[in-house]
Design a protein around this motif. Structure first.
Motif, mmCIF file in Angstrom:
data_model
loop_
_atom_site.group_PDB
_atom_site.id
_atom_site.type_symbol
_atom_site.label_atom_id
_atom_site.label_comp_id
_atom_site.label_asym_id
_atom_site.label_seq_id
_atom_site.Cartn_x
_atom_site.Cartn_y
_atom_site.Cartn_z
ATOM 1 N N GLN A 99 0.976 -1.246 0.031
ATOM 2 C CA GLN A 99 -0.182 -0.049 -0.190
ATOM 3 C C GLN A 99 0.702 1.311 -0.078
ATOM 4 O O GLN A 99 0.388 2.344 -0.272
ATOM 5 C CB GLN A 99 -0.946 0.138 1.339
ATOM 6 N N THR A 100 2.038 1.276 0.329
ATOM 7 C CA THR A 100 2.940 2.274 0.593
ATOM 8 C C THR A 100 3.909 2.535 -0.575
ATOM 9 O O THR A 100 5.019 3.338 -0.473
ATOM 10 C CB THR A 100 3.616 2.445 1.718
ATOM 11 N N GLN A 101 3.638 1.815 -1.654
ATOM 12 C CA GLN A 101 4.274 2.209 -2.704
ATOM 13 C C GLN A 101 3.530 2.966 -3.824
ATOM 14 O O GLN A 101 2.548 3.056 -3.778
ATOM 15 C CB GLN A 101 4.432 0.592 -3.695
ATOM 16 N N SER A 102 4.352 3.819 -4.444
ATOM 17 C CA SER A 102 3.590 4.666 -5.498
ATOM 18 C C SER A 102 4.476 4.992 -6.640
ATOM 19 O O SER A 102 5.584 4.401 -6.588
ATOM 20 C CB SER A 102 3.513 6.129 -4.823
ATOM 21 N N ALA A 103 3.834 5.531 -7.771
ATOM 22 C CA ALA A 103 4.420 5.586 -8.997
ATOM 23 C C ALA A 103 4.887 6.995 -9.041
ATOM 24 O O ALA A 103 4.227 8.130 -9.014
ATOM 25 C CB ALA A 103 3.517 5.186 -10.250
ATOM 26 N N GLY A 104 6.305 7.099 -9.390
ATOM 27 C CA GLY A 104 6.921 8.438 -9.452
ATOM 28 C C GLY A 104 6.965 8.617 -11.138
ATOM 29 O O GLY A 104 6.247 7.994 -11.822
ATOM 30 N N GLN A 105 7.836 9.720 -11.452
ATOM 31 C CA GLN A 105 7.904 9.850 -12.947
ATOM 32 C C GLN A 105 8.217 8.853 -13.675
ATOM 33 O O GLN A 105 7.910 8.340 -14.805
ATOM 34 C CB GLN A 105 8.566 11.214 -13.231
ATOM 35 N N THR A 106 9.530 8.186 -13.260
ATOM 36 C CA THR A 106 10.424 7.250 -13.991
ATOM 37 C C THR A 106 10.728 6.006 -13.225
ATOM 38 O O THR A 106 11.392 5.075 -13.474
ATOM 39 C CB THR A 106 11.708 7.806 -14.468
ATOM 40 N N GLN A 107 10.066 6.031 -12.022
ATOM 41 C CA GLN A 107 10.493 4.905 -11.019
ATOM 42 C C GLN A 107 9.427 4.735 -10.217
ATOM 43 O O GLN A 107 8.516 5.598 -9.836
ATOM 44 C CB GLN A 107 11.807 5.270 -10.302
ATOM 45 N N ILE A 142 8.308 4.331 -6.070
ATOM 46 C CA ILE A 142 8.861 4.914 -5.089
ATOM 47 C C ILE A 142 8.459 3.999 -3.757
ATOM 48 O O ILE A 142 7.095 3.778 -3.517
ATOM 49 C CB ILE A 142 8.295 6.427 -4.666
ATOM 50 N N GLU A 143 9.364 3.833 -2.991
ATOM 51 C CA GLU A 143 8.869 2.960 -1.599
ATOM 52 C C GLU A 143 9.609 3.631 -0.446
ATOM 53 O O GLU A 143 10.524 4.459 -0.522
ATOM 54 C CB GLU A 143 9.540 1.456 -1.792
ATOM 55 N N LEU A 144 8.855 3.452 0.779
ATOM 56 C CA LEU A 144 9.361 3.943 1.884
ATOM 57 C C LEU A 144 10.535 3.123 2.406
ATOM 58 O O LEU A 144 10.606 2.096 2.435
ATOM 59 C CB LEU A 144 8.374 4.208 2.972
ATOM 60 N N THR A 145 11.596 3.946 2.716
ATOM 61 C CA THR A 145 12.874 3.384 3.017
ATOM 62 C C THR A 145 13.484 4.120 4.089
ATOM 63 O O THR A 145 13.473 5.300 4.299
ATOM 64 C CB THR A 145 13.852 3.101 1.756
ATOM 65 N N ASP A 146 14.475 3.515 4.980
ATOM 66 C CA ASP A 146 15.617 4.403 5.881
ATOM 67 C C ASP A 146 16.615 4.779 4.905
ATOM 68 O O ASP A 146 16.674 4.660 3.744
ATOM 69 C CB ASP A 146 15.752 3.543 6.979
ATOM 70 N N LYS A 147 17.564 5.394 5.474
ATOM 71 C CA LYS A 147 18.849 6.030 4.859
ATOM 72 C C LYS A 147 19.693 4.836 4.222
ATOM 73 O O LYS A 147 20.263 5.156 3.285
ATOM 74 C CB LYS A 147 19.476 6.626 5.759
ATOM 75 N N ASP A 148 19.551 3.629 4.735
ATOM 76 C CA ASP A 148 20.470 2.481 3.995
ATOM 77 C C ASP A 148 19.641 1.911 2.810
ATOM 78 O O ASP A 148 20.125 0.767 2.342
ATOM 79 C CB ASP A 148 20.720 1.431 5.089
ATOM 80 N N GLY A 149 18.356 2.285 2.806
ATOM 81 C CA GLY A 149 17.574 1.531 1.565
ATOM 82 C C GLY A 149 16.537 0.450 1.850
ATOM 83 O O GLY A 149 16.227 -0.033 1.359
ATOM 84 N N ASP A 168 5.331 2.912 -18.731
ATOM 85 C CA ASP A 168 3.924 2.612 -18.368
ATOM 86 C C ASP A 168 3.967 2.605 -16.687
ATOM 87 O O ASP A 168 4.067 1.449 -16.197
ATOM 88 C CB ASP A 168 3.258 1.264 -19.026
ATOM 89 N N MET A 169 3.681 3.728 -16.122
ATOM 90 C CA MET A 169 3.754 3.697 -14.603
ATOM 91 C C MET A 169 2.856 3.122 -13.801
ATOM 92 O O MET A 169 3.267 2.332 -12.972
ATOM 93 C CB MET A 169 4.085 5.098 -14.150
ATOM 94 N N GLN A 213 3.971 -4.046 -7.200
ATOM 95 C CA GLN A 213 3.705 -4.456 -6.045
ATOM 96 C C GLN A 213 3.511 -6.145 -5.705
ATOM 97 O O GLN A 213 3.775 -6.557 -4.586
ATOM 98 C CB GLN A 213 2.093 -4.250 -5.902
ATOM 99 N N ARG A 214 3.460 -6.877 -6.832
ATOM 100 C CA ARG A 214 3.421 -8.044 -7.112
ATOM 101 C C ARG A 214 4.740 -8.842 -6.597
ATOM 102 O O ARG A 214 4.696 -10.170 -6.338
ATOM 103 C CB ARG A 214 2.954 -8.797 -8.332
ATOM 104 N N THR A 215 5.799 -8.159 -6.615
ATOM 105 C CA THR A 215 7.196 -8.560 -6.341
ATOM 106 C C THR A 215 7.477 -8.523 -4.900
ATOM 107 O O THR A 215 8.610 -9.070 -4.567
ATOM 108 C CB THR A 215 8.311 -7.768 -7.191
#
Length: 390
Positions: A45-53, A55-62, A123-124, A132-134
Motif C-alpha cells: 500500500q505504501t508504494q507509489s509511482a513516480g515519474q520514472t520509477q 517510490i517505496e518508503l525506506t530508511d537511509k540505508d535503503g 507505463d507507470m 506490488q506483486r514482487t
DNA sequence: ACTCTGTATCAAGACGGT
DNA sequence: CTAATTGATACAGAGT
DNA sequence: ACCGTCC
C-alpha cells in the motif's frame, strides 16, 4: 492461498455463523494478529509511482519501512481503542507447503521482469502494479518489525510454524479473544473466533464463530478439515472436478476423503467403460493424510506456556530506533503516543487498569532456554450475553 | 438454462493539512 | 542455501 | 471529504 473459496461457501451454506461488530465491542479484549499478512498489506500500500520509477518508503540505508509505518499506526489504533494486540509471526513453513511457495516465488520473478519492462515503456501504472506483486519480506524487515513492536510494549510471538495455527491454539487456550486475519484457514486450524475487516476503518468487523459454523454445516471437525482440503489448501493438490459445492455434498454422503476416493474411482471406472472421459482427476500425489495432520495437530507452542504481557512503550529507545535508524519524523511518533496517553483518562480505564504489566519479559519459542513456568489464569472479558447485530 | 470449476486479474493503509 | 501474504471477482469452458 | 505524503 488459504482455503480456496471458503468464504463464499460459508456465506452461502452457513450464513448464521457471522456477526458484524463495531470497533468498541473489542475494548478490553485481546486479539491475535497475523503479522506477515499485515506487513504485506502495508508494504504494498505504501508504494507509489513516480515519474520514472517506483517510490517505496525506506530508511537511509535503503531498507524498506512501509510495514513499520503501517504496523505503528495500526497498533496505536488498537491501543487507542482499548484493544490489546498480540502480533504473531510465521516460523518455518511445513515441508508440504514448499510446492506452493515455489509457485509463488516464480510468479514474483515474472512480475519483476514485467516491472522492468513497464518501466522502460514508461507505463507507470503497470509498473506499480507489477512491482506490488514482487513484494517480499526479508529477515531484516521482519526483525525491524519485531523490534519496533516490542518497544511499543506489545507481546510478540514467533510461531514455530504457521501463525494461523498458533493463533488458533492461543484462542482455544483462552489467551486471546479471537484471531484477526483475512486468511480463512485459521478456521481449519480450529480457532473459536475469526475476525475479518480490521484492514478498512470504514466497514464493520465480521466475526465468524466456529461452533456456530460447524453446527450449521452439520459436520464434525474432521469432516470440515476434509472439506477444506478438497476445496484446495496450501499443502496438496485438489481433486480436479470437485469444488466447494460438490465437496460438501460428497462429504455428507461418504463421510470422509477415503469414502469419496472410493466413490470417485467407481464413477470414473464406470465412465471409462462407456468410453467417456473420467469425471474426476485425482492428483498423482494426493497428500490428504499429511495435510490433515498439519491442520489437526499443527506444530505450535502450547497456549498454557505463553504469557502475554503489555508494557508501556519504551519511549526513549522507540524514538531512538525510529528516528535515528528508520528516519521517522519525531512529530509523528509524539502524536501517536499522545493518542494512547489520552486514552488513560477516559471511559475504559477500569477495564484497562491491569492493561500494562510490570515486567518486560516476552516469551517466544526462541527463548526455550529461559523457560517460564506456565502460570496464572489469563483474564478474559466475560462474554457479554446479548450483543447481537443483524 | 443452469451449475460448477478453473484461470486470470485486481486490490489490499493511515495521517494531517486544506 | 534461498525464499516463503491473501481473498474477491469476472469470465470462459465443461458438464448436467 | 479530499489529496499529497508518510520514510
Amino acid at each position: 492461498m488459504g482455503i480456496h473459496q471458503l468464504m463464499q461457501f460459508l456465506k452461502e451454506k452457513a450464513p448464521n455463523c457471522f456477526r458484524t461488530l463495531m470497533l468498541d465491542y473489542f475494548a478490553g479484549r485481546t486479539i491475535g494478529c497475523d503479522a506477515s499478512m499485515a506487513m504485506y498489506q502495508f508494504l504494498i500500500q505504501t508504494q507509489s509511482a513516480g515519474q520514472t520509477q517506483i517510490i517505496e518508503l525506506t530508511d537511509k540505508d535503503g531498507n524498506r519501512t512501509g510495514h513499520l509505518v503501517g504496523l505503528f499506526n495500526r497498533t496505536l489504533q488498537f491501543l487507542e481503542n482499548g484493544i490489546k494486540p498480540v502480533w504473531v509471526f510465521d516460523g518455518k513453513p511445513p515441508q508440504l507447503k514448499s510446492g506452493e511457495l515455489a509457485r509463488r516465488k516464480k510468479l514474483k520473478e515474472e512480475a519483476q521482469v514485467k516491472t522492468e519492462l513497464a518501466l522502460e515503456k514508461g507505463d507507470m501504472q503497470q509498473a506499480l502494479l507489477q512491482n506490488q506483486r514482487t513484494t517480499t519480506i526479508t529477515s531484516i524487515m521482519k526483525d525491524d518489525a519485531i523490534k519496533m513492536l516490542k518497544l511499543l510494549g506489545c507481546p510478540i510471538i514467533i510461531a514455530p510454524c504457521e501463525a494461523e495455527a498458533q493463533c488458533a491454539e492461543l484462542c482455544r487456550a483462552g489467551k486471546i479473544y479471537a484471531t484477526a486475519t483475512e486468511d480463512m484457514d485459521a478456521l481449519t486450524f480450529r480457532t473459536p473466533i475469526l475476525l475479518r475487516g480490521f484492514n478498512t476503518k470504514k466497514e464493520p468487523i465480521y466475526e465468524i464463530i466456529y461452533d456456530d459454523m460447524i453446527k450449521e454445516l452439520e459436520l464434525t471437525y474432521e469432516q470440515f478439515v476434509d472439506l477444506c482440503i478438497l476445496c484446495g489448501c496450501d499443502y496438496t493438490e485438489k481433486i480436479e472436478g470437485i469444488g466447494p459445492g460438490t465437496a460438501y455434498k460428497l462429504i455428507k454422503e461418504f463421510k470422509n476423503i477415503e469414502g469419496i476416493l472410493e466413490h470417485v474411482q467407481k464413477v470414473n471406472a464406470e465412465r471409462v467403460k462407456n468410453n467417456q472421459n473420467p469425471k474426476y482427476t485425482v492428483p498423482s500425489k494426493f497428500l490428504y493424510e499429511d495435510s490433515r495432520e498439519l491442520f489437526i495437530t499443527p506444530q505450535v507452542q502450547k497456549g498454557e506456556e505463553i504469557q502475554l504481557i503489555w508494557n508501556k512503550p519504551d519511549v526513549d529507545n522507540l524514538k531512538k530506533f525510529l528516528i535515528e535508524e528508520k528516519g521517522f519524523a519525531e512529530s509523528r511518533i509524539d502524536n501517536g503516543l499522545k493518542r494512547i496517553a489520552k486514552k488513560d483518562h477516559t471511559g475504559f480505564q477500569s477495564r484497562l487498569e491491569n492493561f500494562f504489566g510490570k515486567t518486560t519479559k516476552i516469551i517466544h519459542p526462541n527463548n526455550s532456554k529461559a523457560k517460564g513456568k506456565s502460570n496464572k489464569k489469563n483474564e478474559q472479558p466475560q462474554k457479554s450475553g446479548g450483543k447481537k447485530k443483524l
